[in-house]
Design a protein around this motif. Structure first.
Motif, PDB file in Angstrom:
ATOM      1  N   ARG A  90       0.819  -1.213   0.000  1.00  0.00           N
ATOM      2  CA  ARG A  90       0.000   0.000   0.000  1.00  0.00           C
ATOM      3  C   ARG A  90       0.855   1.266   0.000  1.00  0.00           C
ATOM      4  O   ARG A  90       0.333   2.373  -0.181  1.00  0.00           O
ATOM      5  N   SER A  91       2.159   1.138   0.227  1.00  0.00           N
ATOM      6  CA  SER A  91       3.037   2.309   0.185  1.00  0.00           C
ATOM      7  C   SER A  91       2.940   3.012  -1.163  1.00  0.00           C
ATOM      8  O   SER A  91       3.086   4.240  -1.249  1.00  0.00           O
ATOM      9  N   VAL A  92       2.684   2.250  -2.224  1.00  0.00           N
ATOM     10  CA  VAL A  92       2.530   2.847  -3.550  1.00  0.00           C
ATOM     11  C   VAL A  92       1.295   3.747  -3.576  1.00  0.00           C
ATOM     12  O   VAL A  92       1.332   4.878  -4.074  1.00  0.00           O
ATOM     13  N   GLY A  93       0.184   3.258  -3.024  1.00  0.00           N
ATOM     14  CA  GLY A  93      -1.034   4.052  -2.981  1.00  0.00           C
ATOM     15  C   GLY A  93      -0.877   5.297  -2.124  1.00  0.00           C
ATOM     16  O   GLY A  93      -1.391   6.372  -2.466  1.00  0.00           O
ATOM     17  N   ILE A  94      -0.155   5.169  -1.007  1.00  0.00           N
ATOM     18  CA  ILE A  94       0.070   6.329  -0.138  1.00  0.00           C
ATOM     19  C   ILE A  94       0.920   7.368  -0.862  1.00  0.00           C
ATOM     20  O   ILE A  94       0.652   8.570  -0.809  1.00  0.00           O
ATOM     21  N   GLY A  95       1.967   6.897  -1.552  1.00  0.00           N
ATOM     22  CA  GLY A  95       2.804   7.816  -2.318  1.00  0.00           C
ATOM     23  C   GLY A  95       2.013   8.524  -3.398  1.00  0.00           C
ATOM     24  O   GLY A  95       2.188   9.730  -3.646  1.00  0.00           O
ATOM     25  N   HIS A  96       1.116   7.785  -4.045  1.00  0.00           N
ATOM     26  CA  HIS A  96       0.266   8.378  -5.085  1.00  0.00           C
ATOM     27  C   HIS A  96      -0.657   9.428  -4.482  1.00  0.00           C
ATOM     28  O   HIS A  96      -0.859  10.506  -5.058  1.00  0.00           O
ATOM     29  N   LEU A  97      -1.211   9.136  -3.311  1.00  0.00           N
ATOM     30  CA  LEU A  97      -2.115  10.071  -2.643  1.00  0.00           C
ATOM     31  C   LEU A  97      -1.376  11.340  -2.218  1.00  0.00           C
ATOM     32  O   LEU A  97      -1.888  12.453  -2.378  1.00  0.00           O
ATOM     33  N   VAL A  98      -0.169  11.175  -1.686  1.00  0.00           N
ATOM     34  CA  VAL A  98       0.629  12.332  -1.271  1.00  0.00           C
ATOM     35  C   VAL A  98       0.925  13.231  -2.471  1.00  0.00           C
ATOM     36  O   VAL A  98       0.776  14.458  -2.405  1.00  0.00           O
ATOM     37  N   ALA A  99       1.338  12.619  -3.577  1.00  0.00           N
ATOM     38  CA  ALA A  99       1.648  13.402  -4.779  1.00  0.00           C
ATOM     39  C   ALA A  99       0.405  14.134  -5.288  1.00  0.00           C
ATOM     40  O   ALA A  99       0.462  15.322  -5.632  1.00  0.00           O
ATOM     41  N   GLY A 100      -0.726  13.431  -5.328  1.00  0.00           N
ATOM     42  CA  GLY A 100      -1.956  14.043  -5.810  1.00  0.00           C
ATOM     43  C   GLY A 100      -2.426  15.188  -4.924  1.00  0.00           C
ATOM     44  O   GLY A 100      -2.879  16.226  -5.416  1.00  0.00           O
ATOM     45  N   THR A 101      -2.314  15.016  -3.599  1.00  0.00           N
ATOM     46  CA  THR A 101      -2.734  16.048  -2.659  1.00  0.00           C
ATOM     47  C   THR A 101      -1.877  17.303  -2.810  1.00  0.00           C
ATOM     48  O   THR A 101      -2.395  18.437  -2.815  1.00  0.00           O
ATOM     49  N   ALA A 102      -0.562  17.120  -2.915  1.00  0.00           N
ATOM     50  CA  ALA A 102       0.339  18.264  -3.070  1.00  0.00           C
ATOM     51  C   ALA A 102       0.048  19.020  -4.364  1.00  0.00           C
ATOM     52  O   ALA A 102       0.003  20.260  -4.383  1.00  0.00           O
ATOM     53  N   LEU A 103      -0.163  18.288  -5.445  1.00  0.00           N
ATOM     54  CA  LEU A 103      -0.460  18.931  -6.724  1.00  0.00           C
ATOM     55  C   LEU A 103      -1.784  19.691  -6.668  1.00  0.00           C
ATOM     56  O   LEU A 103      -1.898  20.819  -7.168  1.00  0.00           O
ATOM     57  N   PHE A 104      -2.791  19.060  -6.057  1.00  0.00           N
ATOM     58  CA  PHE A 104      -4.103  19.694  -5.974  1.00  0.00           C
ATOM     59  C   PHE A 104      -4.044  20.976  -5.140  1.00  0.00           C
ATOM     60  O   PHE A 104      -4.550  22.029  -5.559  1.00  0.00           O
ATOM     61  N   ALA A 105      -3.421  20.894  -3.964  1.00  0.00           N
ATOM     62  CA  ALA A 105      -3.373  22.048  -3.069  1.00  0.00           C
ATOM     63  C   ALA A 105      -2.602  23.213  -3.695  1.00  0.00           C
ATOM     64  O   ALA A 105      -3.071  24.366  -3.699  1.00  0.00           O
ATOM     65  N   MET A 106      -1.415  22.924  -4.233  1.00  0.00           N
ATOM     66  CA  MET A 106      -0.617  23.992  -4.824  1.00  0.00           C
ATOM     67  C   MET A 106      -1.271  24.509  -6.105  1.00  0.00           C
ATOM     68  O   MET A 106      -1.226  25.713  -6.384  1.00  0.00           O
ATOM     69  N   GLY A 107      -1.863  23.613  -6.907  1.00  0.00           N
ATOM     70  CA  GLY A 107      -2.530  24.048  -8.129  1.00  0.00           C
ATOM     71  C   GLY A 107      -3.680  24.987  -7.838  1.00  0.00           C
ATOM     72  O   GLY A 107      -3.853  26.012  -8.517  1.00  0.00           O
ATOM     73  N   ALA A 108      -4.479  24.653  -6.809  1.00  0.00           N
ATOM     74  CA  ALA A 108      -5.617  25.511  -6.456  1.00  0.00           C
ATOM     75  C   ALA A 108      -5.135  26.883  -5.993  1.00  0.00           C
ATOM     76  O   ALA A 108      -5.702  27.919  -6.384  1.00  0.00           O
ATOM     77  N   PHE A 109      -4.087  26.908  -5.189  1.00  0.00           N
ATOM     78  CA  PHE A 109      -3.549  28.192  -4.719  1.00  0.00           C
ATOM     79  C   PHE A 109      -3.014  29.024  -5.884  1.00  0.00           C
ATOM     80  O   PHE A 109      -3.252  30.235  -5.976  1.00  0.00           O
ATOM     81  N   MET A 110      -2.314  28.364  -6.804  1.00  0.00           N
ATOM     82  CA  MET A 110      -1.705  29.086  -7.917  1.00  0.00           C
ATOM     83  C   MET A 110      -2.751  29.594  -8.908  1.00  0.00           C
ATOM     84  O   MET A 110      -2.580  30.651  -9.518  1.00  0.00           O
TER      85      MET A 110
END
Length: 332
Positions: A90-110
């Protein structure tokens, strides 16, 4: 000297997947090395351009997928333990979730920041800078930096995509898709800078908004696939848009056994590998022998290297409560 075989948990990788993993790890390190130079270069030349700032932030965010991939692969190597009997896939899924969350949060701010700059009609100045003792319009240096940051990621992305499919690794797939799309970021920045040079003050903010929207789109798509997999959705292809065909192939194999009347499976994505439960209805309700069950499991495992954690469950009839799509299938 014999080289130690790579594995995910207790799953020993076939030669093709082992070669793909070694190459993917090298590409991830190359990506990180390139990003160090790209982030440094863009920071030094970005000035007050919003498009350049957006491109710089995207380059910073591009560190997340390759680092997440390397960490997830390292954790996935660990064998199952008493506390983690299913392994660490499941570490793969967690890594995917972390990457997606960071992209979403920064993208929305930008997106908000870029849109605000456009509404405020901000006029970013691009002056002269000295290169080799000669005054040069800073925009040319920015454009050269964008060309440098735009070409290598595309090549890295094209190299990673087939490896992501071979390894069934969604973090690597997300990384590859972002790399392949980086040319749009570079082109958008170049258009914005050129627009400033032509007196179009809004071009820079518009380019920044375009880049920000691209980051936000990557975040939304990755979050959707990552959360679906972590919520035990039916196993899908690495792209996340259709059911993994291995499930249908496995059901066909089991139904082809002489002692099986019906068979249906449910599979969930554990990361690189699948956890599978197959329900089989024996012919004439005769209980299968332990040897028959073992042979059925071994035959299914040979279909795909990802199928290791699998159980075959004899049943009087297929349980609709565990196979929600069965009722609709029978009605058709």
């Amino acid at each position: 000297m014999t080289r130690t075989k790579l594995r995910f948990g207790h799953t020993e990788l076939p030669d093709e997947q082992e070669r793909a993993l070694r190459r993917a790890v090298r590409l991830a390190w190359w990506s990180i090395g390139f990003l160090v130079t790209a982030v440094t270069l863009v920071y030094l030349v970005m000035g007050s351009s919003q498009a350049m700032k957006a491109a710089w932030v995207e380059d910073l965010l591009s560190f997340i997928p390759p680092i997440s991939f390397l960490v997830a692969v390292r954790l996935a190597h660990r064998r199952p333990s008493e506390r983690h009997p299913y392994g660490h896939h499941r570490s793969v899924g967690i890594g995917h979730l972390v990457a997606g969350t960071a992209l979403f949060a920064m993208g929305a701010f930008m997106v908000f920041d870029s849109a605000s700059g456009l509404l405020k009609a901000e006029h970013p100045p691009i002056g002269l800078m000295e290169v080799a003792g000669q005054p040069v319009w800073a925009g040319w240096v920015m454009i050269a930096a964008m060309v440098y940051t735009g070409v290598p990621p595309v090549l890295l992305g094209r190299a990673k995509l087939p490896l992501a499919a071979t390894l069934h690794d969604r973090v690597l797939y997300a990384d590859a898709k972002m790399n392949k799309a980086d040319w749009m970021t570079a082109l958008g920045s170049i258009v914005g800078i050129a627009g400033i040079g032509l007196g179009l003050w809004w071009a820079d903010a518009a380019a920044a908004l375009f880049i920000s929207a691209s980051i936000l789109h990557d975040g939304v798509s990755n979050l959707r696939v990552a959360t679906s997999a972590l919520m035990d959705a039916q196993a899908t292809t690495v792209e996340g848009d259709e059911v993994d065909p291995v499930v249908t192939r496995m059901d066909a194999l089991l139904q082809g056994l002489p002692w099986v009347a019906e068979a249906r499976s449910r599979a969930r994505d554990e990361g690189h590998v699948l956890h599978v439960e197959s329900f089989v209805v024996p012919v004439d309700q005769h209980a299968p022998s332990l040897a028959a069950l073992r042979e059925a499991r071994e035959a299914a495992i040979e279909l795909d290297w990802r199928i290791q954690d699998m159980i075959v469950v004899p049943a009087e009839e297929l349980p609709e409560e565990f196979l929600p799509g069965l009722a609709a299938e029978r009605e058709q």
